[in-house]
Motif scaffolding. Structure first.
Motif, mmCIF file in Angstrom:
data_model
loop_
_atom_site.group_PDB
_atom_site.id
_atom_site.type_symbol
_atom_site.label_atom_id
_atom_site.label_comp_id
_atom_site.label_asym_id
_atom_site.label_seq_id
_atom_site.Cartn_x
_atom_site.Cartn_y
_atom_site.Cartn_z
ATOM 1 N N UNK A 178 15.405 -1.012 -3.956
ATOM 2 C CA UNK A 178 14.645 -1.501 -3.586
ATOM 3 C C UNK A 178 13.058 -1.244 -4.390
ATOM 4 N N UNK A 179 12.362 -2.252 -4.869
ATOM 5 C CA UNK A 179 11.089 -2.206 -5.309
ATOM 6 C C UNK A 179 10.476 -2.609 -4.176
ATOM 7 N N UNK A 180 8.817 -2.148 -4.489
ATOM 8 C CA UNK A 180 7.519 -2.598 -3.605
ATOM 9 C C UNK A 180 6.645 -2.406 -4.456
ATOM 10 N N UNK A 181 5.440 -2.926 -4.519
ATOM 11 C CA UNK A 181 3.989 -2.967 -5.014
ATOM 12 C C UNK A 181 2.912 -2.601 -4.417
ATOM 13 N N UNK A 182 2.426 -1.278 -4.455
ATOM 14 C CA UNK A 182 1.958 -0.930 -3.451
ATOM 15 C C UNK A 182 -0.152 -1.017 -3.591
ATOM 16 N N UNK A 183 -0.268 -1.903 -3.206
ATOM 17 C CA UNK A 183 -2.209 -1.437 -4.394
ATOM 18 C C UNK A 183 -2.676 -0.049 -3.547
ATOM 19 N N UNK A 184 -3.705 0.047 -4.462
ATOM 20 C CA UNK A 184 -4.560 1.540 -3.413
ATOM 21 C C UNK A 184 -4.635 1.221 -2.985
ATOM 22 N N UNK A 185 -5.026 2.615 -1.962
ATOM 23 C CA UNK A 185 -5.573 3.137 -0.886
ATOM 24 C C UNK A 185 -4.112 2.624 0.439
ATOM 25 N N UNK A 186 -2.634 2.300 -0.028
ATOM 26 C CA UNK A 186 -2.322 1.802 0.895
ATOM 27 C C UNK A 186 -1.602 3.304 1.373
ATOM 28 N N UNK A 187 -1.296 3.299 2.554
ATOM 29 C CA UNK A 187 -0.054 3.899 3.666
ATOM 30 C C UNK A 187 0.958 4.790 2.630
ATOM 31 N N UNK A 188 1.191 5.983 2.316
ATOM 32 C CA UNK A 188 2.107 6.133 1.723
ATOM 33 C C UNK A 188 3.712 5.665 2.744
ATOM 34 N N UNK A 189 3.477 6.404 3.802
ATOM 35 C CA UNK A 189 4.782 6.630 4.770
ATOM 36 C C UNK A 189 5.242 5.079 4.343
ATOM 37 N N UNK A 190 4.119 4.168 4.972
ATOM 38 C CA UNK A 190 4.039 2.521 5.294
ATOM 39 C C UNK A 190 5.221 1.932 4.190
ATOM 40 N N UNK A 191 4.673 2.310 2.785
ATOM 41 C CA UNK A 191 5.216 1.356 1.856
ATOM 42 C C UNK A 191 6.382 2.726 1.146
ATOM 43 N N UNK A 192 6.676 4.229 1.321
ATOM 44 C CA UNK A 192 8.156 4.280 1.111
ATOM 45 C C UNK A 192 9.459 3.780 2.162
ATOM 46 N N UNK A 193 8.786 3.390 3.534
ATOM 47 C CA UNK A 193 9.244 2.932 4.763
ATOM 48 C C UNK A 193 10.044 1.026 3.988
#
Length: 481
Positions: free
Chosen positions: A443-458
């Protein structure tokens, strides 16, 4: 007679003869008894070496020659005092006694070299510290009195000083032998106790001689008989080959409680000598005391360096283990979350995350066993590690789940890395000559700066399950939040 009992019989017979020595009033009989008991160690050592065949033999033969020279010195002394009625020093007997002490040092050094593999810096420093402490006491009670003795000739003074100095060197070799790693079978203990008895008897003799209280044929002579008897019993003991068996050196910082107390006592020897001389009202040997302090200080500092290095290495190992997966050597879950939170908190660009889960791994574990499963996990970790960039982080989250942090990577670059991981994992993995097949869903995601780490992990976890639902062995990109 069984070989396992030979050494016992030898000890018992010599003990009985030595006991007779104490009650026999006739000096010639005492001379014969002492000669027999001391000299018996020579054939005992030779027989023991020939029967038990130690790996290193020359120290044993050096020990046998040492005992032979001591016995010859005794014979010369008895002839001088009983037959010729002369008690002079130095005499012919000293021509045997002095080389005998040198051979004892050589034999002990031979045993030390045979037992040590490589450079045992810690053991050498510990022996040097203890020997320096003992040397300061020897200087106070043994060397200085002879050096100041006015009735001795130059030759007599030289010989008198040689004995305590050689005993001090022998003590240093004995300490070196007893310090460090390696097997310590019963024969080893017999050798150490016998040598220690010999050195203690030598010191007691020197003190009695200085006080003018030594008399040939007394109890003191039993000490030498006991020492040489134990050396002979050492060679006859079934475990004698273990005395010269090689062992790896102990880590440089390893110090047990007893050794620590001994080193502390030796380190305090300089102020102790100073106090004793002050209480006795003697002239203070300032150069000797200062020199002893300097030597002990340097030796202790060198020893502490080894301790500090060991502690630093242990701390580094503990820190590495706290951040590293023990099986694969990748970052563990703790380090992954720390790095993930830091990347998202930076003021830089976006950060890509790949969530990797193996396909078919449970079947491998169930059918081929956990050892094969571990080998597969290690191989997968190596393949992923070879694909990513130097600044990227590969972590094992647990089980067959992996994660890859790609700082500054966009969706397209992350997708290419994920595709290469899927292709690399799909290649059969040879385990003990048998190819094992697994796959990977990413699974691939790109997270922006300041994003919530837990939400991005989900989000990444959801994208990974989407890849599995789509048929496994593929890459799924999460939609932008």
């Amino acid at each position: 007679m069984p070989r396992s009992f030979t050494w016992r019989w030898y000890l018992c017979v010599c003990a009985v003869i030595a006991a007779v020595y104490n009650v026999v009033p006739w000096d010639p009989a005492k001379a014969v008894i002492a000669t027999v008991v001391n000299g018996s160690a020579v054939p005992a050592i030779i027989v023991g070496v020939r029967r038990l065949r130690p790996a290193v033999r020359w120290p044993w033969y050096a020990l046998a020659v040492q005992v032979a020279l001591f016995t010859a010195g005794d014979i010369a002394y008895w002839v001088q005092t009983m037959v010729l009625r002369r008690d002079v020093f130095p005499s012919v007997a000293d021509l045997f006694y002095l080389p005998c002490n040198m051979l004892l040092i050589a034999a002990l050094l031979g045993f030390v070299r045979a037992r040590r593999r490589g450079w045992d810096r810690a053991g050498l420093l510990d022996a040097a510290i203890l020997s320096t402490g003992a040397g300061m006491l020897a200087w106070l009670y043994l060397i200085v009195p002879y050096a100041r003795e006015g009735d001795l000739t130059l030759l007599g003074r030289t010989a008198s000083l040689a004995y305590p100095l050689l005993d001090l060197l022998a003590l240093a070799m004995l300490l070196r032998l007893t310090i460090g790693s390696g097997r310590k079978p019963p024969a080893y203990r017999l050798l150490v106790v016998g040598t220690a008895t010999l050195l203690v008897t030598d010191v007691a003799y020197t003190l009695l001689e200085l006080a003018g209280n030594y008399a040939a044929g007394g109890v003191m002579d039993v000490g030498w008989m006991v020492a040489h008897t134990m050396m002979g019993a050492t060679a006859l003991h079934p475990t004698m080959a273990g005395v010269s068996q090689t062992a790896a050196a102990a880590p440089a910082g390893m110090i047990g409680t007893r050794r620590m107390l001994a080193l502390a006592g030796a380190s305090l020897m300089a102020p102790l000598v100073l106090t004793i001389e002050w209480l006795r009202g003697d002239n203070l040997d300032v150069p000797v005391i200062v020199g002893g302090c300097v030597v002990l200080f340097l030796l202790v500092m060198a020893r502490l360096q080894g301790v500090v290095q060991l502690l630093a290495a242990a701390l580094d190992t503990a820190q590495t283990q706290a951040r590293t997966d023990q099986l694969t050597g990748l970052a563990n879950r703790r380090l992954f979350h720390s790095r993930w939170e830091r990347e998202l908190g930076d003021e830089g660009g976006p950060t890509a995350l790949l969530y990797v889960d193996l396909d078919g791994f449970k079947a491998v574990n169930d059918t081929l066993g956990h050892e094969t499963g571990d080998a597969v996990l290690e191989a997968v970790a190596d393949r992923i590690r070879q694909i990513v960039r130097a600044g990227d982080l590969v972590a094992r989250l647990g089980g067959d789940e992996f994660a890859v942090i790609l700082p500054g990577a966009g969706d397209e670059d992350a997708g290419r890395v994920a595709t290469r991981i899927v292709e690399a994992v799909a290649e059969p993995i040879p385990v003990r000559g048998v190819p094992v097949a697994v796959g990977a869903s990413v699974g691939v995601i790109v997270a922006p700066p300041g994003a919530d780490p837990e939400i991005e992990m989900k989000r990444a976890d959801t994208a990974m399950y989407a890849a599995k639902a789509a048929g496994r062995g593929r890459v799924s990109h999460a939609a932008a939040p």
